[in-house]
Design a protein around this motif. Structure first.
Motif, mmCIF file in Angstrom:
data_model
loop_
_atom_site.group_PDB
_atom_site.id
_atom_site.type_symbol
_atom_site.label_atom_id
_atom_site.label_comp_id
_atom_site.label_asym_id
_atom_site.label_seq_id
_atom_site.Cartn_x
_atom_site.Cartn_y
_atom_site.Cartn_z
ATOM 1 N N ILE A 107 0.834 -1.204 0.000
ATOM 2 C CA ILE A 107 0.000 0.000 0.000
ATOM 3 C C ILE A 107 0.866 1.251 0.000
ATOM 4 C CG2 ILE A 107 -1.637 1.329 1.394
ATOM 5 C CD1 ILE A 107 -2.893 -1.340 2.228
ATOM 6 N N SER A 108 1.953 1.241 0.752
ATOM 7 C CA SER A 108 2.854 2.394 0.797
ATOM 8 C C SER A 108 3.511 2.643 -0.560
ATOM 9 C CB SER A 108 3.929 2.188 1.859
ATOM 10 O OG SER A 108 3.348 2.051 3.126
ATOM 11 N N VAL A 109 3.952 1.575 -1.213
ATOM 12 C CA VAL A 109 4.572 1.715 -2.535
ATOM 13 C C VAL A 109 3.551 2.207 -3.551
ATOM 14 C CG1 VAL A 109 5.611 0.407 -4.430
ATOM 15 C CG2 VAL A 109 6.402 0.052 -2.099
ATOM 16 N N ALA A 110 2.340 1.688 -3.498
ATOM 17 C CA ALA A 110 1.288 2.129 -4.414
ATOM 18 C C ALA A 110 0.946 3.603 -4.180
ATOM 19 C CB ALA A 110 0.052 1.262 -4.247
ATOM 20 N N ALA A 111 0.845 4.008 -2.943
ATOM 21 C CA ALA A 111 0.535 5.406 -2.636
ATOM 22 C C ALA A 111 1.649 6.336 -3.094
ATOM 23 C CB ALA A 111 0.287 5.565 -1.137
ATOM 24 N N ALA A 112 2.889 5.927 -2.892
ATOM 25 C CA ALA A 112 4.015 6.738 -3.347
ATOM 26 C C ALA A 112 4.030 6.835 -4.871
ATOM 27 C CB ALA A 112 5.322 6.155 -2.835
ATOM 28 N N SER A 113 3.686 5.754 -5.546
ATOM 29 C CA SER A 113 3.624 5.771 -7.009
ATOM 30 C C SER A 113 2.538 6.718 -7.506
ATOM 31 C CB SER A 113 3.363 4.366 -7.542
ATOM 32 O OG SER A 113 4.408 3.502 -7.160
ATOM 33 N N VAL A 114 1.406 6.728 -6.833
ATOM 34 C CA VAL A 114 0.324 7.639 -7.216
ATOM 35 C C VAL A 114 0.744 9.092 -7.021
ATOM 36 C CG1 VAL A 114 -1.997 8.399 -6.571
ATOM 37 C CG2 VAL A 114 -1.518 5.980 -6.858
ATOM 38 N N VAL A 115 1.431 9.375 -5.939
ATOM 39 C CA VAL A 115 1.893 10.737 -5.683
ATOM 40 C C VAL A 115 2.896 11.174 -6.745
ATOM 41 C CG1 VAL A 115 3.228 12.167 -4.078
ATOM 42 C CG2 VAL A 115 1.402 10.698 -3.225
ATOM 43 N N VAL A 116 3.849 10.322 -7.080
ATOM 44 C CA VAL A 116 4.841 10.655 -8.105
ATOM 45 C C VAL A 116 4.177 10.840 -9.461
ATOM 46 C CG1 VAL A 116 6.832 9.759 -9.384
ATOM 47 C CG2 VAL A 116 6.782 9.612 -6.895
ATOM 48 N N ALA A 117 3.229 9.989 -9.799
ATOM 49 C CA ALA A 117 2.520 10.117 -11.079
ATOM 50 C C ALA A 117 1.727 11.418 -11.133
ATOM 51 C CB ALA A 117 1.602 8.921 -11.290
ATOM 52 N N ALA A 118 1.066 11.783 -10.053
ATOM 53 C CA ALA A 118 0.316 13.038 -10.023
ATOM 54 C C ALA A 118 1.238 14.234 -10.170
ATOM 55 C CB ALA A 118 -0.485 13.138 -8.730
ATOM 56 N N LEU A 119 2.404 14.171 -9.531
ATOM 57 C CA LEU A 119 3.370 15.263 -9.689
ATOM 58 C C LEU A 119 3.845 15.374 -11.129
ATOM 59 C CD1 LEU A 119 5.540 14.847 -6.467
ATOM 60 C CD2 LEU A 119 4.053 16.767 -7.032
ATOM 61 N N MET A 120 4.164 14.252 -11.745
ATOM 62 C CA MET A 120 4.662 14.263 -13.120
ATOM 63 C C MET A 120 3.593 14.708 -14.117
ATOM 64 S SD MET A 120 7.791 13.474 -13.261
ATOM 65 C CE MET A 120 9.119 12.569 -12.554
ATOM 66 N N MET A 121 2.343 14.347 -13.888
ATOM 67 C CA MET A 121 1.289 14.637 -14.853
ATOM 68 C C MET A 121 0.662 16.017 -14.677
ATOM 69 S SD MET A 121 -0.596 10.938 -14.984
ATOM 70 C CE MET A 121 -1.865 11.494 -16.075
ATOM 71 N N PHE A 122 0.577 16.513 -13.447
ATOM 72 C CA PHE A 122 -0.172 17.739 -13.215
ATOM 73 C C PHE A 122 0.666 18.878 -12.635
ATOM 74 C CE2 PHE A 122 -3.220 14.202 -12.646
ATOM 75 C CZ PHE A 122 -3.991 14.444 -13.772
ATOM 76 N N VAL A 123 1.420 18.621 -11.595
ATOM 77 C CA VAL A 123 2.095 19.701 -10.878
ATOM 78 C C VAL A 123 3.304 20.223 -11.652
ATOM 79 C CG1 VAL A 123 3.273 20.330 -8.742
ATOM 80 C CG2 VAL A 123 1.269 18.837 -8.669
ATOM 81 N N PHE A 124 4.189 19.334 -12.098
ATOM 82 C CA PHE A 124 5.395 19.788 -12.780
ATOM 83 C C PHE A 124 5.101 20.505 -14.095
ATOM 84 C CE2 PHE A 124 7.886 16.232 -10.483
ATOM 85 C CZ PHE A 124 7.985 17.020 -9.353
#
Length: 52
Positions: A19-36
């Motif tokens: 669950i921790s790895v999945a949550a971290a992956s979602v956070v990184v994907a959201a940063l790459m797709m929307f924030v950056f």
């Protein structure tokens, strides 16, 4: 803070890690797709201070 998050996650150790790895992956994907890309619009390449 991390201890509190670790205690909230249910299940045995292997499930908590998954669950921790999945949550971290979602956070990184959201940063790459929307924030950056959004931040990139404010950074102009004309502000280069290094000359060749």
């Amino acid at each position: 803070m991390y201890v509190a998050l670790w205690r909230i996650i249910p299940g045995p150790l292997w499930l908590r890690v998954a669950i921790s790895v999945a949550a971290a992956s979602v956070v990184v994907a959201a940063l790459m797709m929307f924030v950056f890309p959004w931040v990139d619009t404010f950074m102009t390449p004309k502000d280069v201070t290094v000359r060749q």
